[in-house]
Design a protein around this motif. Structure first.
Motif, PDB file in Angstrom:
ATOM      1  N   GLY A  53      38.822  -2.257  86.868  1.00 22.35           N
ATOM      2  CA  GLY A  53      38.273  -2.948  87.827  1.00 22.35           C
ATOM      3  C   GLY A  53      37.273  -4.187  86.898  1.00 22.35           C
ATOM      4  N   LEU A  54      36.242  -3.601  86.219  1.00 24.99           N
ATOM      5  CA  LEU A  54      35.075  -4.537  85.419  1.00 24.99           C
ATOM      6  C   LEU A  54      35.459  -5.748  85.306  1.00 24.99           C
ATOM      7  N   THR A  55      36.868  -5.028  84.164  1.00 26.21           N
ATOM      8  CA  THR A  55      37.630  -6.442  83.656  1.00 26.21           C
ATOM      9  C   THR A  55      38.231  -7.425  84.551  1.00 26.21           C
ATOM     10  N   PHE A  56      38.547  -7.083  85.464  1.00 23.89           N
ATOM     11  CA  PHE A  56      39.516  -7.347  86.519  1.00 23.89           C
ATOM     12  C   PHE A  56      38.195  -8.838  87.493  1.00 23.89           C
ATOM     13  N   ALA A  57      37.438  -7.947  87.578  1.00 21.38           N
ATOM     14  CA  ALA A  57      36.722  -8.580  88.358  1.00 21.38           C
ATOM     15  C   ALA A  57      35.587  -9.853  87.162  1.00 21.38           C
ATOM     16  N   ALA A  58      36.133  -9.955  86.163  1.00 18.29           N
ATOM     17  CA  ALA A  58      35.095 -10.906  85.497  1.00 18.29           C
ATOM     18  C   ALA A  58      36.721 -12.187  85.030  1.00 18.29           C
ATOM     19  N   LEU A  59      37.524 -11.726  85.310  1.00 21.80           N
ATOM     20  CA  LEU A  59      39.232 -12.574  84.858  1.00 21.80           C
ATOM     21  C   LEU A  59      38.350 -13.934  85.850  1.00 21.80           C
ATOM     22  N   PRO A  60      38.607 -15.119  85.202  1.00 22.28           N
ATOM     23  CA  PRO A  60      38.928 -16.276  86.686  1.00 22.28           C
ATOM     24  C   PRO A  60      38.737 -15.766  87.377  1.00 22.28           C
ATOM     25  N   PRO A  61      37.886 -16.574  88.992  1.00 24.19           N
ATOM     26  CA  PRO A  61      38.470 -16.499  90.322  1.00 24.19           C
ATOM     27  C   PRO A  61      39.744 -16.673  90.734  1.00 24.19           C
TER      28      PRO A  61
ATOM     29  N   GLU B 266      53.265  -0.178  88.795  1.00 22.81           N
ATOM     30  CA  GLU B 266      51.449  -0.639  89.017  1.00 22.81           C
ATOM     31  C   GLU B 266      50.604   0.006  90.182  1.00 22.81           C
ATOM     32  N   TRP B 267      49.821   0.895  89.331  1.00 18.23           N
ATOM     33  CA  TRP B 267      49.417   2.083  89.671  1.00 18.23           C
ATOM     34  C   TRP B 267      48.148   1.590  91.190  1.00 18.23           C
ATOM     35  N   GLY B 268      48.403   2.450  92.211  1.00 19.51           N
ATOM     36  CA  GLY B 268      48.171   1.579  93.225  1.00 19.51           C
ATOM     37  C   GLY B 268      46.328   1.422  93.809  1.00 19.51           C
ATOM     38  N   GLY B 269      45.816   2.029  92.595  1.00 21.93           N
ATOM     39  CA  GLY B 269      43.934   1.638  92.293  1.00 21.93           C
ATOM     40  C   GLY B 269      44.421  -0.206  92.213  1.00 21.93           C
ATOM     41  N   ASN B 270      44.618   0.327  90.898  1.00 27.77           N
ATOM     42  CA  ASN B 270      44.414  -1.634  90.092  1.00 27.77           C
ATOM     43  C   ASN B 270      45.756  -2.235  91.448  1.00 27.77           C
ATOM     44  N   LEU B 271      46.317  -1.945  92.221  1.00 29.34           N
ATOM     45  CA  LEU B 271      47.455  -3.188  92.912  1.00 29.34           C
ATOM     46  C   LEU B 271      46.704  -3.408  94.030  1.00 29.34           C
ATOM     47  N   SER B 272      46.266  -2.475  94.137  1.00 28.30           N
ATOM     48  CA  SER B 272      44.930  -2.554  96.094  1.00 28.30           C
ATOM     49  C   SER B 272      43.498  -3.967  95.454  1.00 28.30           C
ATOM     50  N   THR B 273      43.384  -3.466  93.915  1.00 30.62           N
ATOM     51  CA  THR B 273      42.359  -4.419  94.020  1.00 30.62           C
ATOM     52  C   THR B 273      42.145  -6.299  93.413  1.00 30.62           C
ATOM     53  N   MET B 274      43.755  -5.599  92.883  1.00 27.99           N
ATOM     54  CA  MET B 274      44.325  -7.116  93.129  1.00 27.99           C
ATOM     55  C   MET B 274      44.912  -8.299  94.214  1.00 27.99           C
TER      56      MET B 274
END
Length: 396
Positions: free
Chosen positions: A90-98, A111-119
């Motif tokens: 989550g921290l790394t995904f949030a650091a990507l360009p918006p 894809e794991w459900g938590g990653n998918l929900s975040t994306m």
């Protein structure tokens, strides 16, 4: 199969004497050396104070970082530690360009459900889209199909290397060849991979990778590993900073130029020392030897489960991992798990939230999962299958 002294390794693992453990992909059994690294540091904290004990352990944390890097073919400057794989991801995904309206994120079906929900939440806010990469006949992500999907709107390719709901192993390197040629950021969830398969981030070609400490590495819960490729780090802006991840200069914050920009000064030192002990053991045993034993044992388990009337092994993939998924006609996976637990046999039962795209595509609501470690024995596999056979007769 003879390269590992299994009897000795089991004698150094207290949990092996208590139960028949087949949930190594959820959380494996730590060794005495890992337990000692954690408890001895806690004792030092109680005697000298946590800050002082942490200062004295700094060299050991550096060793753990070097061992984590060595495990995956990285450098210590490319490694950060986190409290969990989810936090690291989550921290790394949030650091990507918006994301912007019209942007695309391409994901594997597993894809794991938590990653998918975040994306998906980020995509919803921006007006972007999550798209599923088609699968090969064996269920794995199709790199050729991915190449055909690439255009200037693709901002990320995400892959769960080994899905939580079965034995499939995706071809991470094939996906990496596509993303590297296109210059698209590539993020791998290797939660089930580290400590089970040999990993070389240069060969794979990923920009970011996260792995769990508590699974096949046999480390303590609460410690995970994040890899960020050195040449990719300046493309990431951490969502928050502290005195470790950034110093304060005349012009404001000076963000670290290594992966520790994703760490904070407050760390679970005892757990990281436990992870360090687990990393040393995995490297000492050799992940190739670990992999060889897991392949043999999990193959035996699949064969024996398949021979039980009413049992269906649900694993996909050509090359398979140690995660063995199955269903039993007439009995829900959670009931299977509970009944086996009464016999001190530990498995897991996973539902749609863990791998929603794949489970939905295959019409599965839930699976029972018995994940094999090098610690397991053929006698334990016999015991598990004998008890599943009893449940099968009860359900018939």
């Amino acid at each position: 199969m003879e390269a590992l002294d299994i009897e000795q390794l089991r004698s150094e693992t207290p949990g092996c004497a208590i139960s028949t453990h087949f949930n190594h992909s959820g959380s494996s059994l730590p060794s005495n050396s890992t337990l000692a690294a954690v408890t001895e540091h806690l004792q030092r904290e109680s005697l000298y104070g946590p800050m002082e004990a942490a200062a004295n352990a700094a060299g050991l944390i550096d060793e753990a970082r070097a061992d984590a890097a060595g495990l995956i073919g990285a450098t210590p400057q490319e490694i950060a530690f986190s409290s969990s794989g989810s936090a690291a991801w989550g921290l790394t995904f949030a650091a990507l360009p918006p994301l912007k309206a019209g942007d695309r994120i391409l994901v594997g079906r597993q894809e794991w459900g938590g990653n998918l929900s975040t994306m998906q939440a980020a995509a919803n806010r921006a007006g972007a889209r999550i798209e599923i990469i088609p699968a090969n006949e064996d269920g794995s992500v199709d790199a050729t199909a991915l190449a055909a999907m690439i255009d200037e709107r693709v901002r990320l390719v995400a892959l769960t290397w080994l899905p939580a709901n079965g034995g499939l192993i995706n071809d991470a390197a094939a996906i990496g060849r596509v993303t590297r040629a296109a210059g698209i950021p590539y993020f791998i969830d290797a939660a089930q991979t580290l400590g089970q398969l040999p990993v070389d981030v240069a060969t794979i070609g990923c920009d970011m990778l996260k792995g769990s400490g508590r699974k096949y590495l046999r480390g303590p819960r609460g410690a995970a590993i994040l890899y960020v490729r050195k040449d990719f780090q300046d493309r990431l802006e951490p969502a928050y900073l502290d005195v470790l991840s950034s110093s304060w200069g005349e012009d404001g914050p000076n963000v670290r130029m290594d992966a520790q920009r994703f760490e904070t000064s407050e760390k679970p030192i005892a757990l990281l020392l436990g992870l360090g002990a687990a990393l040393k053991q995995a490297r000492s045993l050799g992940v190739s030897a670990i992999r060889e034993r897991i392949v043999s044992l999990s193959g035996q388990l699949r064969d024996q489960l398949s021979a039980i009337p009413g049992v269906t092994v649900q694993d996909l993939g050509t090359e398979k991992s140690g995660l063995v998924s199955f269903t039993l006609e007439g009995m829900a996976p959670q009931i299977i798990r509970s009944k086996l637990a009464e016999k001190r046999i530990t498995i897991a039962a996973n539902g749609i939230p863990y791998t929603p795209l794949d489970m939905t595509a295959r019409g599965l609501n839930e699976i029972a999962r018995a994940s094999v470690s090098y610690l397991n024995t053929r006698q334990e596999i016999d015991r598990l299958c004998d008890n599943v056979a009893v449940l099968a007769r009860q359900a018939a």
